[in-house]
Design an enzyme around this catalytic site. Structure first.
Site, mmCIF file in Angstrom:
data_model
loop_
_atom_site.group_PDB
_atom_site.id
_atom_site.type_symbol
_atom_site.label_atom_id
_atom_site.label_comp_id
_atom_site.label_asym_id
_atom_site.label_seq_id
_atom_site.Cartn_x
_atom_site.Cartn_y
_atom_site.Cartn_z
ATOM 1 N N ASN A 174 -37.005 -13.178 11.823
ATOM 2 C CA ASN A 174 -37.477 -12.032 12.601
ATOM 3 C C ASN A 174 -37.273 -10.766 11.782
ATOM 4 O O ASN A 174 -36.181 -10.535 11.243
ATOM 5 C CB ASN A 174 -36.688 -11.946 13.919
ATOM 6 C CG ASN A 174 -37.221 -10.882 14.848
ATOM 7 O OD1 ASN A 174 -38.242 -10.262 14.567
ATOM 8 N ND2 ASN A 174 -36.542 -10.664 15.939
ATOM 9 N N GLY B 252 -31.131 -13.903 20.180
ATOM 10 C CA GLY B 252 -31.627 -15.216 20.543
ATOM 11 C C GLY B 252 -30.840 -16.340 19.891
ATOM 12 O O GLY B 252 -30.001 -16.126 19.004
ATOM 13 N N SER C 21 -34.653 -8.302 14.125
ATOM 14 C CA SER C 21 -33.727 -9.132 14.889
ATOM 15 C C SER C 21 -32.561 -8.291 15.398
ATOM 16 O O SER C 21 -31.936 -7.540 14.644
ATOM 17 C CB SER C 21 -33.203 -10.273 14.006
ATOM 18 O OG SER C 21 -32.253 -11.037 14.696
ATOM 19 N N SER C 22 -32.259 -8.416 16.681
ATOM 20 C CA SER C 22 -31.119 -7.703 17.269
ATOM 21 C C SER C 22 -29.833 -8.370 16.807
ATOM 22 O O SER C 22 -29.624 -9.560 17.042
ATOM 23 C CB SER C 22 -31.200 -7.730 18.799
ATOM 24 O OG SER C 22 -32.349 -7.058 19.262
ATOM 25 N N GLU D 245 -29.731 -19.062 17.480
ATOM 26 C CA GLU D 245 -29.895 -19.070 16.027
ATOM 27 C C GLU D 245 -29.346 -20.366 15.430
ATOM 28 O O GLU D 245 -28.301 -20.891 15.880
ATOM 29 C CB GLU D 245 -29.174 -17.875 15.387
ATOM 30 C CG GLU D 245 -29.789 -16.539 15.728
ATOM 31 C CD GLU D 245 -29.130 -15.383 15.021
ATOM 32 O OE1 GLU D 245 -29.675 -14.271 15.060
ATOM 33 O OE2 GLU D 245 -28.060 -15.603 14.412
ATOM 34 N N SER E 70 -34.506 -16.423 18.356
ATOM 35 C CA SER E 70 -34.644 -15.253 17.503
ATOM 36 C C SER E 70 -36.077 -15.176 16.978
ATOM 37 O O SER E 70 -36.601 -16.137 16.413
ATOM 38 C CB SER E 70 -33.668 -15.335 16.340
ATOM 39 O OG SER E 70 -33.819 -14.233 15.472
ATOM 40 N N GLY E 71 -36.712 -14.032 17.184
ATOM 41 C CA GLY E 71 -38.092 -13.856 16.758
ATOM 42 C C GLY E 71 -39.109 -14.190 17.822
ATOM 43 O O GLY E 71 -40.314 -14.153 17.561
ATOM 44 N N THR F 133 -36.900 -8.300 21.963
ATOM 45 C CA THR F 133 -36.717 -6.853 21.784
ATOM 46 C C THR F 133 -37.975 -6.094 22.182
ATOM 47 O O THR F 133 -37.905 -5.058 22.855
ATOM 48 C CB THR F 133 -36.353 -6.548 20.325
ATOM 49 O OG1 THR F 133 -35.141 -7.234 19.992
ATOM 50 C CG2 THR F 133 -36.177 -5.058 20.118
#
Length: 960
Positions: free
Chosen positions: A209, A434, A212-213, A436, A153-154, A158
């Protein structure tokens, strides 16, 4: 990853990057060596020249390949702001955490798209995109492509997915004809506008992030036979809708709520009942400013996708109602038989929430505080506790937001998806949450990390394991490279018959309150023998720890079963079905509202739905040729251009980058079936004078193809390559030919030259045929033209002869007529006698003058226009020899001579008749016949003037 050429259909494998390959029999160095091993000396020798580390744009060129050498190369490139590096079949992307100007411009896209060999350019995400675009339409068999973007994540997944979509929307629509360019721009714009809209409703700011998605998506970009973008479709996976009602510490809700708060107009705020200074419980950290808080961009994307103003108003009123619902709180009642009371500040918020959601506030309050149970054939009303009221409130918000998100995805698909008959192949872009690991991890993180485990297993199964097994099965001498296989972790999570998911689902289907302590005990009892799960015996919080491929993550069991159930009270569904909000009524109109039996079991859980959707995704990926992009997060603080070795090395080891480089450097990245190889490169042998592809008569089946391939390879290598050199470039297996990138380039070059010679021969034959046919047509056309011209000339001459005869006859008749008229005009004095004018007196005729004083009125004089006669006369003296008053007056009139006004009146008769012509030059006396004279425009009233002008001047000039 397969080569960039679009003229072949091959299995996907890594690029060799032009590195020298010493053969498949070589031993690949294992990254785990002792410090006394000579490899350590090689590493130190490699790292001495730090100035050259940034030049390794493909990590397969690094020698030796170890985590330390790979890390140092990436760090050197990152320091020089070079963020992309090839690692065999994978592209490594380092997140710069700052905008990089001109790195993703349209000019850069076109540069990579129109390049003959994109691999020769600097590593870039556009190289991966272009390879997939060229491979989607092969000569032998079209293959759908998938771009798998993974990372923590981050790490920039995306943004990478957004760049890929923009690239295809640009290059796949740029070649369209002018007549259809407008339609292409519309679909391209709609595909791109779907991104900010879905990010606004599905992304949030987390600790790791800012964008973040909180859901996974797989976007299929649909291409027609000409490889032009004609549509797209979006598939989503597991929206984290619990974030609507519960935000972790120092994190935010979904972007759309903050966009409304910061970008709405006063009129919209009034409509949503949201004053400027109004605070909401479900909007923490509202003061934080991030780039994604763009309300105008979201509304413009809605408009471009076809969501009109009224529908937008309905959507935003629903979102505002959710925010007001979050401010509703409950107080415990004095009696358990009575429903909970509303907090003193909550009545206004409940009233606003009901009005915005289009439901009566009283009925909404009753559904939140009282639940309905079905006992036999009767419905029993039971008041809810304070905690239960809060759960039902949160459940209402989650189900409304979740169903609104699903409607939005369905609407986007209806706007951008093309019909099945319009598209042939697709390129899929996978963007999922991502890996986590937070301080508190629950069901959402378990599902997210499970999805990342599945993607890692797809990479391991497709590349690390499958390629090596294929080498052995095809007869190659191969020494296996060890890699981290996460199959045991997946068996722990989803295995049969006992796994973490099966135990959670079993607990969720029981109609009883969940006990996290008892659940932990059962997990420890059933799965205690698995090395991938453990427990902290000293922790008082029920939990379990899973050893994922990217690291260990501890999950809390408190509330996990309830989240897995995801219960939706039927009273709330029935209430929403009666909503006055047309969109809300449409969304829930087909939902079931049956009240569950007290003994009934829930069949569908969050884990089961997510697992099924993920299995379908994996099946889809297996039918496509994957291209991998590994996004690496250089530091956990999201600081620009900051590279932390420890964090990066953990990510590299987790995703198997070093093992990937080993296999790519020592193996054969390109694999082509024997039949396809002969079909594509057969012209090389057929056009060679020194070799033919005829197989031995006794050979059968695969042996025939192998013999033909061997002869093709000898011709391509021109018999001058040694055995070891050949084994390092190509190997002929049992069913496939294994190639390195240099060998593939050599074959393509030879094939191109052969095809060029064949094309030149065909062109010569065709030109010769065209020239001969053109010559025959020219001769035929000359013959036809000569015949036609001769016929036209003869026809024209006959016509001219007839016309000449007619003209001659007419001219003769006309001359005779003119001669007779001229003779008739040369009349004598009898013509004057026949005139109707009054006769002159004898005195005037004899004397040529008259006493004007004896006349009571002006004497009318009729005279001939002597000016014309004078113009043709030999001289004035001859013309003036005639005497008499009438002719003197005529001369004076013609010449505009001075006279005394009022003593006489000159009245010429050209008003009634005009001069016709003079048929003969005057001889002696002149006699004229006129019908309309030019003197009509002369001065008829002689006056005292000093000069002569007008028509009379012309006559005088001609006379003199």
């Amino acid at each position: 990853m397969s080569s960039s050429t679009d003229r072949r259909n091959i299995a996907v494998g890594p690029r060799n990057g032009g590195a020298a390959v010493k053969g498949v029999t070589q031993r690949v160095h294992s990254p785990n060596r002792s410090r006394n091993d000579p490899l350590e000396e090689d590493v130190q020798a490699f790292l001495i020249d730090e100035d050259q580390l940034h030049t390794f744009d493909d990590l397969t060129k690094v020698n030796p390949v170890t985590p330390a050498t790979v890390l140092k190369c990436l760090q050197a490139r990152y320091r020089l702001k070079v963020f992309y590096t090839h690692a065999g079949c994978t592209l490594v992307a380092l997140n710069p955490f700052q905008p990089i100007p001109d790195l993703y411009s349209v000019d850069v896209m076109k540069e990579y798209h129109y390049a003959t060999q994109p691999q020769e350019f600097k590593p870039h995400i556009f190289i991966v995109a272009e390879e997939a675009y060229r491979n989607v339409q092969g000569q032998l068999e079209p293959v759908n492509q998938s771009l798998v973007v993974s990372g923590e994540s981050g790490a920039g997944k995306t943004w990478t997915s957004r760049c890929l979509m923009k690239y295809y929307a640009t290059v796949a629509a740029s070649a369209q004809a002018v007549s259809s360019q407008d339609a292409a721009e519309r679909i391209e714009r709609r595909v791109l506008d779907s991104n900010p809209l879905m990010e606004a409703f599905g992304n949030a700011c987390t600790l790791r992030n800012n964008n973040s998605s909180r859901f996974g998506k797989y976007i299929q970009l649909q291409l027609d036979r000409a490889q032009l973008l004609v549509g797209a479709s979006v598939q989503t996976y597991l929206l984290e809708k619990t974030r609507v009602a519960c935000q972790p510490a120092n994190e935010r809700n979904f972007h759309i709520f903050y966009q409304m708060m910061k970008g709405a107009t006063d009129e919209q705020r009034t409509d949503w009942m949201m004053p400027q200074d109004q605070g909401f419980v479900w909007l923490p950290n509202c003061e934080k400013q991030i780039e994604e808080d763009g309300f105008l961009e979201t509304t413009e994307a809605m408009a471009h996708l076809g969501i009109d103003a009224e529908r937008q108003r309905q959507i935003f009123r629903i979102l505002a109602g959710i925010l007001h619902l979050g401010n509703v709180s409950f107080c415990s009642s004095t009696s358990e038989s009575q429903p909970c009371d509303l907090d003193q500040h909550s009545e206004d918020f409940l009233q606003r929430a009901g009005e915005l959601l289009g439901v009566p506030a009283e009925e909404l309050c009753r559904c939140l505080r009282v639940r309905t149970l079905k006992a036999g054939k009767q419905n029993v009303l039971k008041p809810c506790s304070r905690a239960e009221c809060g759960v039902r409130r949160d459940c209402l918000a989650k189900v409304v937001y979740g169903q609104l998100f699903e409607w939005l995805v369905t609407f986007i698909n209806s706007c951008i998806c093309a019909g099945q008959s319009k598209w042939r192949n697709f390129i899929g872009v996978l963007d999922v949450y991502g890996f986590e690991c937070f301080q508190i991890n629950n069901l959402e993180q378990l599902c997210i990390n499970y999805a990342n485990e599945k993607l890692q297993q797809h990479f391991v199964a497709h590349y690390l394991r499958a390629q090596q097994e294929e080498y052995v099965s095809e007869g190659l001498e191969w020494s296996f490279v060890k890699y981290q296989d996460n199959q045991s972790c997946l068996d722990l999570l989803e295995g049969s018959p006992i796994s973490v998911f099966s135990l959670l689902n079993e607990e969720s289907r029981l109609n009883r309150a969940s006990d996290s302590t008892a659940l932990r005990g059962r997990l420890e009892k059933e799965l205690g023998g698995n090395d991938n799960i453990c427990w902290d015996k000293f922790s008082k919080v029920p939990h379990f720890t899973v050893a994922h491929y990217a690291g260990k993550v501890s999950y809390q069991l408190e509330g996990m079963v309830e989240k897995n159930k995801d219960p939706v009270p039927p009273e709330l569904i029935g209430l929403l079905q009666k909503s006055d909000n047309l969109l809300l009524h449409e969304i829930f109109s087909d939902k079931e509202t049956e009240i569950p039996n007290s003994k009934g079991l829930s069949r569908v859980t969050v884990i089961s739905k997510f697992k099924n959707s993920l299995e379908n995704l994996m099946k889809l990926l297996l039918t496509t040729a994957p291209h991998y992009t590994r996004c690496i997060k250089p530091n956990s603080d999201c600081r620009p251009l900051t590279f932390k070795n420890r964090e990066v090395i953990l990510q590299l080891e987790a995703c198997g980058i070093v093992e990937t480089i080993h296999i790519s450097a020592a193996g054969f990245p390109i694999r082509i079936p024997l039949k396809s190889f002969v079909q594509r490169y057969g012209p090389i042998g057929r056009c060679s004078a020194s070799s033919r592809l005829d197989a031995d008569p006794g050979a059968e089946g695969a042996n025939v193809l192998q013999q033909q391939v061997e002869k093709l390879l000898r011709v391509a290598l021109q018999h001058n390559a040694s055995r070891d050199e050949r084994r390092s470039l190509v190997h002929c297996g049992k069913t496939k030919v294994f190639l390195t990138q240099p060998m593939l380039d050599l074959l393509e070059d030879r094939r191109g030259k052969v095809l060029s010679r064949c094309a030149f021969t065909i062109q010569c034959c065709w030109l010769r045929h065209q020239r001969r046919r053109r010559l025959a047509r020219r001769q035929s056309a000359t013959l036809i033209q000569a015949a036609v011209r001769s016929w036209l000339v003869r026809k024209r001459i006959r016509r001219w002869n007839r016309a000449a005869s007619v003209i001659q006859n007419t001219w003769k008749k006309w001359r005779a007529l003119l001669k007779s008229l001229a003779e008739a005009e040369l009349d004598d004095a009898e013509d004057l006698a026949a005139d109707d004018s009054p006769a002159l007196s004898a005195v005037v005729r004899e004397r040529g003058s008259v006493q004007l004083s004896s006349c009571q009125e002006p004497v009318p004089v009729r005279g001939w226009p002597m000016g014309l006669a004078l113009a043709s006369a030999p001289s004035i003296t001859v013309s003036l020899t005639a005497t008499g008053f009438q002719k003197m007056i005529s001369v004076m009139t013609s010449l505009n001579l001075p006279s005394r006004r009022g003593e006489y009146k000159v009245e010429t008769n050209q008003y009634k008749q005009g001069l016709a012509s003079i048929r003969a030059r005057p001889r002696g006396s002149v006699k004229l016949h006129y019908q309309r004279s030019p003197l009509l425009y002369a001065d008829m009233q002689p006056d005292l003037k000093s000069d002569v002008t007008g028509f009379n001047e012309i006559l005088l000039e001609k006379t003199l």
